[in-house]
Scaffold this active site. Sequence first.
Site, PDB file in Angstrom:
ATOM      1  N   LYS A 203       0.847  -1.200   0.000  1.00 21.34           N
ATOM      2  CA  LYS A 203       0.000   0.000   0.000  1.00 21.34           C
ATOM      3  C   LYS A 203       0.883   1.251   0.000  1.00 21.34           C
ATOM      4  O   LYS A 203       0.665   2.176  -0.766  1.00 21.34           O
ATOM      5  CB  LYS A 203      -0.928  -0.031   1.218  1.00 21.34           C
ATOM      6  CG  LYS A 203      -1.847   1.157   1.295  1.00 21.34           C
ATOM      7  CD  LYS A 203      -2.826   1.045   2.439  1.00 21.34           C
ATOM      8  CE  LYS A 203      -3.554   2.376   2.587  1.00 21.34           C
ATOM      9  NZ  LYS A 203      -4.480   2.400   3.709  1.00 21.34           N
ATOM     10  N   GLU A 209      10.384  -4.772   4.639  1.00 21.97           N
ATOM     11  CA  GLU A 209      10.437  -6.180   4.228  1.00 21.97           C
ATOM     12  C   GLU A 209      10.185  -6.297   2.723  1.00 21.97           C
ATOM     13  O   GLU A 209      10.918  -6.978   1.994  1.00 21.97           O
ATOM     14  CB  GLU A 209       9.374  -7.012   4.973  1.00 21.97           C
ATOM     15  CG  GLU A 209       9.612  -7.171   6.455  1.00 21.97           C
ATOM     16  CD  GLU A 209       8.937  -6.103   7.299  1.00 21.97           C
ATOM     17  OE1 GLU A 209       8.690  -4.988   6.767  1.00 21.97           O
ATOM     18  OE2 GLU A 209       8.674  -6.375   8.482  1.00 21.97           O
ATOM     19  N   GLY A 263      -4.958  -1.502   4.914  1.00 20.64           N
ATOM     20  CA  GLY A 263      -4.100  -2.614   4.483  1.00 20.64           C
ATOM     21  C   GLY A 263      -4.745  -3.971   4.715  1.00 20.64           C
ATOM     22  O   GLY A 263      -4.737  -4.840   3.846  1.00 20.64           O
ATOM     23  N   ARG A 264      -5.344  -4.164   5.894  1.00 18.60           N
ATOM     24  CA  ARG A 264      -5.909  -5.481   6.201  1.00 18.60           C
ATOM     25  C   ARG A 264      -7.304  -5.675   5.608  1.00 18.60           C
ATOM     26  O   ARG A 264      -7.956  -6.687   5.855  1.00 18.60           O
ATOM     27  CB  ARG A 264      -5.902  -5.719   7.717  1.00 18.60           C
ATOM     28  CG  ARG A 264      -6.541  -4.627   8.528  1.00 18.60           C
ATOM     29  CD  ARG A 264      -6.200  -4.757   9.998  1.00 18.60           C
ATOM     30  NE  ARG A 264      -6.665  -3.610  10.772  1.00 18.60           N
ATOM     31  CZ  ARG A 264      -5.981  -2.482  10.944  1.00 18.60           C
ATOM     32  NH1 ARG A 264      -4.808  -2.335  10.350  1.00 18.60           N
ATOM     33  NH2 ARG A 264      -6.474  -1.502  11.670  1.00 18.60           N
ATOM     34  N   GLU A 349      -4.968  -6.495  14.721  1.00 25.41           N
ATOM     35  CA  GLU A 349      -4.443  -5.187  14.331  1.00 25.41           C
ATOM     36  C   GLU A 349      -5.568  -4.144  14.385  1.00 25.41           C
ATOM     37  O   GLU A 349      -5.308  -2.962  14.569  1.00 25.41           O
ATOM     38  CB  GLU A 349      -3.818  -5.250  12.921  1.00 25.41           C
ATOM     39  CG  GLU A 349      -2.875  -4.103  12.622  1.00 25.41           C
ATOM     40  CD  GLU A 349      -2.032  -4.304  11.366  1.00 25.41           C
ATOM     41  OE1 GLU A 349      -0.830  -4.593  11.470  1.00 25.41           O
ATOM     42  OE2 GLU A 349      -2.590  -4.166  10.258  1.00 25.41           O
ATOM     43  N   LYS A 509       9.130  -0.709  14.438  1.00 23.55           N
ATOM     44  CA  LYS A 509       9.713  -0.359  13.137  1.00 23.55           C
ATOM     45  C   LYS A 509      10.774   0.713  13.310  1.00 23.55           C
ATOM     46  O   LYS A 509      11.865   0.625  12.755  1.00 23.55           O
ATOM     47  CB  LYS A 509       8.626   0.218  12.205  1.00 23.55           C
ATOM     48  CG  LYS A 509       7.740  -0.786  11.524  1.00 23.55           C
ATOM     49  CD  LYS A 509       6.913  -0.045  10.459  1.00 23.55           C
ATOM     50  CE  LYS A 509       5.656  -0.782  10.081  1.00 23.55           C
ATOM     51  NZ  LYS A 509       4.769  -0.027   9.210  1.00 23.55           N
TER      52      LYS A 509
HETATM   53  O1  F6P Z   1       2.013  -4.016   9.958  1.00 25.26           O
HETATM   54  C1  F6P Z   1       1.649  -2.733   9.614  1.00 25.26           C
HETATM   55  C2  F6P Z   1       1.154  -2.631   8.210  1.00 25.26           C
HETATM   56  O2  F6P Z   1       1.017  -1.294   7.919  1.00 25.26           O
HETATM   57  C3  F6P Z   1      -0.157  -3.373   7.947  1.00 25.26           C
HETATM   58  O3  F6P Z   1      -1.259  -2.671   8.392  1.00 25.26           O
HETATM   59  C4  F6P Z   1      -0.079  -3.540   6.478  1.00 25.26           C
HETATM   60  O4  F6P Z   1      -1.012  -4.463   6.004  1.00 25.26           O
HETATM   61  C5  F6P Z   1       1.355  -3.986   6.331  1.00 25.26           C
HETATM   62  O5  F6P Z   1       2.068  -3.208   7.280  1.00 25.26           O
HETATM   63  C6  F6P Z   1       1.948  -3.831   4.968  1.00 25.26           C
HETATM   64  O6  F6P Z   1       1.919  -2.496   4.551  1.00 25.26           O
HETATM   65  P1  F6P Z   1       2.130  -2.112   3.041  1.00 25.26           P
HETATM   66  O7  F6P Z   1       1.041  -2.722   2.230  1.00 25.26           O
HETATM   67  O8  F6P Z   1       2.086  -0.618   3.013  1.00 25.26           O
HETATM   68  O9  F6P Z   1       3.479  -2.632   2.601  1.00 25.26           O
END
Ligand code: F6P
Length: 545
Positions: A203, A209, A263-264, A349, A509
């Site tokens: 997102k 990661e 995101g979720r 979350e 983080k």
């Molecule tokens: O763990 C935090 C978070 O922001 C989640 O809410 C989200 O789904 C995930 O990291 C991945 O985020 P992104 O899609 O921005 O890489």
Amino acid sequence: MRDFLKAELAALRDDRAAAPKSMREAFASDPQRFETFSLTEGDLLLDWSKCAVTPATMALLENLAEAAGLAERRQAMFSGDRINITEDRAVLHTALRAGPDAKIVLDGAEIMGGVRAVLDAMEKFSDAVRSGAASGATGRRITDIVNIGIGGSDLGPAMATLALAPYHDGPRVHYVSNVDGAHIHDTLKGLDPETTLFIVASKTFTTIETMTNAATARKWIEQALGTAAVAKHFAAVSTALDKVANFGIAPDRVFGFWDWVGGRYSLWSAIGLPVMIAVGAKHFREFLAGAHEMDRHFATAPLLKNIPVVMGLVGYWHRVVCNYPTRAVIPYDQRLSRLPAYLQQLDMESNGKRVTIDGGAVTTPTGPVVWGEPGTNGQHAFFQLLHQGTDIIPVEFLAAAEGHEPKLRHHHDLLLANCLAQSEALMKGRTLEEAEAQMRAKGVTPAEIEKIAPHRVFPGNRPSVTILYRKLDPHTLGRLIALYEHRVFVEAQLFGINAFDQWGVELGKELATGLLPVVEGTQDAARSDASTAGLVRHIHHLRGA
Ligand code: F6P
């Protein structure tokens, strides 16, 4: 607890004293108990009759929902109000599955045109990959998709790809999420760069990661096929289109979504692209339609006839009134084996919060610990504790009446018999007298009975809900996931918290960013606490640094 809900909660706590103590008796004294405490919507059935509630409990829970303004909050979400107040965002994942004729206006602008355009672009791309028209740089057909994402950009599509395995007729799909190099290493080990397509799903397009894994994947392609090949071997999904452009992904392979999709809650957006490539656009659209059907039900059914609302009310009853700290989700459906992991993010979350929407401290427990594994496997692992442990853990069973393997009907009958047996055993238990009688009937000596029988007692009265559906097809999967999303929303309204932010993931983080040079050895650990500094020293010692 906001003051105006105190009376409702107090009434519920009083009601608990009057709740059935023996579920065996509750069923024996009321032949209609199952009918009273179950609901159907199409072929989907929710049974909560094995929970220690009465009609009075449900009425009090309904009062609580009304006092919490659940119906108004639900309306606010569907209408695009900025209910995610800490991020000043609307919450409109429901728009992503609202269907071809929907019109939704956000901040004066119609948004459904954009939603449809992205879905159509996904379909075009997905069809091209599936047919071989979108080939790799050397002209070979794409046989393997690797989705690189984490959290909501991984768990949803990974769970759904597995769930829809019987419909999977596209390329193989793999998911890489962990920054642990073992994950991408082991995934790429069996793959051929010429026939592999990466989807970088993030997102924000900043998640460390995902960015680290994407860079490693790009190097893998560049080393095998040259830099020019990147255009043919990468696609991206993000709301941050500027950042995607910097990564060098061809613009016609970039699929956007919007900040009003959490995101979720993003599985329904372009984050679902790997699922669409796996099962085809027709099945993906059926999946969206199933979710939309659940949205309509949630938006319109009266509170106590509303499956997500009832699940939320029962969840609240167990968490806040009964004070049960966890709940287990046990799909008797092997293809839902990633559902508990997916629900951990969705639920924990969202509702793992300690501050109310107004910024005050909560005064009741909030979201429970959610965990689980598929049945029947769990029976041979942790069910011992569910039946005889000292904590009461409400269980949610999910099962399909039919499998996808008609020739293996016997397996499915065994699966269902086990599912039903577990909820019955949790509810009924076994008394000492029954344990002794059973042993006597088997000819066990009185001395042995005295010694062993107490170990064979099951307290029973352990609550569970069961969700049954005809078959785990795309439409049903959509309904189930939307059901859980709305249940989390319902519980959040009762807790009085914002389910749509996740500030709790930030601190770790930030500290990781600061600790990276310390681990690398380019900075000393002077600013860390003694434990962290000691651990770093030991890592360096083990590495021989
Ligand atoms: O763990 C935090 C978070 O922001 C989640 O809410 C989200 O789904 C995930 O990291 C991945 O985020 P992104 O899609 O921005 O890489």
